[in-house]
Design a protein around this motif. Structure first.
Motif, PDB file in Angstrom:
ATOM      1  N   TYR A  48       0.843  -1.209   0.000  1.00 43.13           N
ATOM      2  CA  TYR A  48       0.000   0.000   0.000  1.00 43.13           C
ATOM      3  C   TYR A  48       0.870   1.247   0.000  1.00 43.13           C
ATOM      4  O   TYR A  48       0.637   2.190  -0.776  1.00 43.13           O
ATOM      5  CB  TYR A  48      -0.922  -0.014   1.215  1.00 43.13           C
ATOM      6  CG  TYR A  48      -1.781   1.232   1.321  1.00 43.13           C
ATOM      7  CD1 TYR A  48      -2.974   1.337   0.610  1.00 43.13           C
ATOM      8  CD2 TYR A  48      -1.386   2.307   2.124  1.00 43.13           C
ATOM      9  CE1 TYR A  48      -3.754   2.476   0.694  1.00 43.13           C
ATOM     10  CE2 TYR A  48      -2.165   3.450   2.208  1.00 43.13           C
ATOM     11  CZ  TYR A  48      -3.341   3.531   1.491  1.00 43.13           C
ATOM     12  OH  TYR A  48      -4.103   4.667   1.571  1.00 43.13           O
ATOM     13  N   ASN A  52       1.544   3.930  -3.355  1.00 40.47           N
ATOM     14  CA  ASN A  52       1.181   5.330  -3.176  1.00 40.47           C
ATOM     15  C   ASN A  52       2.403   6.245  -3.209  1.00 40.47           C
ATOM     16  O   ASN A  52       2.260   7.463  -3.097  1.00 40.47           O
ATOM     17  CB  ASN A  52       0.416   5.516  -1.860  1.00 40.47           C
ATOM     18  CG  ASN A  52      -1.035   5.105  -1.979  1.00 40.47           C
ATOM     19  OD1 ASN A  52      -1.857   5.858  -2.495  1.00 40.47           O
ATOM     20  ND2 ASN A  52      -1.346   3.895  -1.524  1.00 40.47           N
ATOM     21  N   ASP A  86      -5.599   1.341  -7.852  1.00 38.36           N
ATOM     22  CA  ASP A  86      -6.701   0.719  -7.104  1.00 38.36           C
ATOM     23  C   ASP A  86      -6.835  -0.764  -7.423  1.00 38.36           C
ATOM     24  O   ASP A  86      -7.038  -1.581  -6.520  1.00 38.36           O
ATOM     25  CB  ASP A  86      -8.017   1.436  -7.417  1.00 38.36           C
ATOM     26  CG  ASP A  86      -8.069   2.841  -6.810  1.00 38.36           C
ATOM     27  OD1 ASP A  86      -7.309   3.092  -5.857  1.00 38.36           O
ATOM     28  OD2 ASP A  86      -8.859   3.659  -7.301  1.00 38.36           O
ATOM     29  N   LEU A  89      -3.876  -2.697  -5.870  1.00 35.82           N
ATOM     30  CA  LEU A  89      -4.030  -2.817  -4.420  1.00 35.82           C
ATOM     31  C   LEU A  89      -5.127  -3.817  -4.074  1.00 35.82           C
ATOM     32  O   LEU A  89      -5.005  -4.573  -3.111  1.00 35.82           O
ATOM     33  CB  LEU A  89      -4.320  -1.456  -3.797  1.00 35.82           C
ATOM     34  CG  LEU A  89      -3.146  -0.484  -3.739  1.00 35.82           C
ATOM     35  CD1 LEU A  89      -3.581   0.866  -3.184  1.00 35.82           C
ATOM     36  CD2 LEU A  89      -2.012  -1.048  -2.899  1.00 35.82           C
TER      37      LEU A  89
END
Length: 235
Positions: A48, A52, A86, A89
């Motif tokens: 994560y 990011n 998205d 993940l």
């Protein structure tokens, strides 16, 4: 051997005093939810943070070149369009949970079968399934190192191998383009710690002692590495 009286203490002492932890787990129940949550969270969190942070356009290109470099440009474009932070993940979260449950279930079946004949062994599949989350706890250390690597990075084009800093891929700089990348990522330092914990646990839960516990503990991992390596070499 210190007495372990609660699961929080067990999570702390599993790293340094595993004999007491497994002795307690042999008579206690429902403690394994905590390592399960910790291991799953530790597996997901670095990914994560990484996705990011990383230059995603750059990551997407090296991923497609490494995995789909031999297909047509139109097919590559379809994969490119379907890849978003998205979706990656989501696949990471679902894949981690499902994959971990599946792998640990297989390990639990193995430990249950190889110790079944021991007279001192009173544990069944569910006990060994809980056992697998405790021996997976060293993975939390690897996850913490991965978080530090990402946190200290200044270049957003950070190699994805940074997510597995204790792997052979990271230590020996095996690139994503290499056919050995997946195998090298799977060979990790903490696995040897896991094998040690499994051997300790087997000695506490059964009458099996000595080198035999290490052999039993090591077989699944070395068998996996061997088969995986053989398939890679022949491909």
């Amino acid at each position: 051997m210190s007495q372990v009286t609660n699961p929080i203490q067990a999570c702390s002492e599993i790293f340094f005093k595993p004999n007491g932890v497994f002795a307690a787990l042999n008579v206690k129940h429902n403690w394994s939810w905590i390592p399960f949550i910790l291991v799953i969270t530790a597996t997901i969190l670095p990914a994560y943070v990484y996705f990011n942070f990383v230059d995603f356009e750059w990551y997407r290109e090296i991923f497609i070149n490494a995995n789909y470099g031999d297909i047509s440009p139109n097919e590559q474009e379809n994969y490119r369009n379907s890849m978003t932070i998205d979706t990656i993940l989501m696949f990471t979260i679902v894949g981690t949970i499902v994959g971990s449950l599946f792998i640990n279930a297989i390990l639990a079946v193995y430990f249950n079968l190889v110790t079944k004949s021991d007279e001192q062994n009173t544990n069944g599949f569910t006990d060994w399934f809980g056992f697998t989350w405790w021996i997976a706890m060293p993975g939390i250390i690897s996850a913490m190192i991965a978080l530090i690597v990402v946190a200290l990075a200044t270049n957003h084009q950070l190699d994805p191998v940074s997510l597995s800093p204790t792997s052979a891929a990271f230590l020996f700089n095996v690139s994503m383009e290499s056919e050995w990348f997946g195998w090298a990522q799977g060979v990790r330092i903490e696995t040897f710690w896991t094998i040690y914990l499994a051997a300790v646990g087997i000695s506490q839960w059964t009458g099996i002692r000595g080198n035999k516990t290490y052999i039993i503990a090591a077989i699944p991992y070395f068998l996996l590495w061997g088969i995986w390596g053989l398939i890679t070499a022949m491909s």
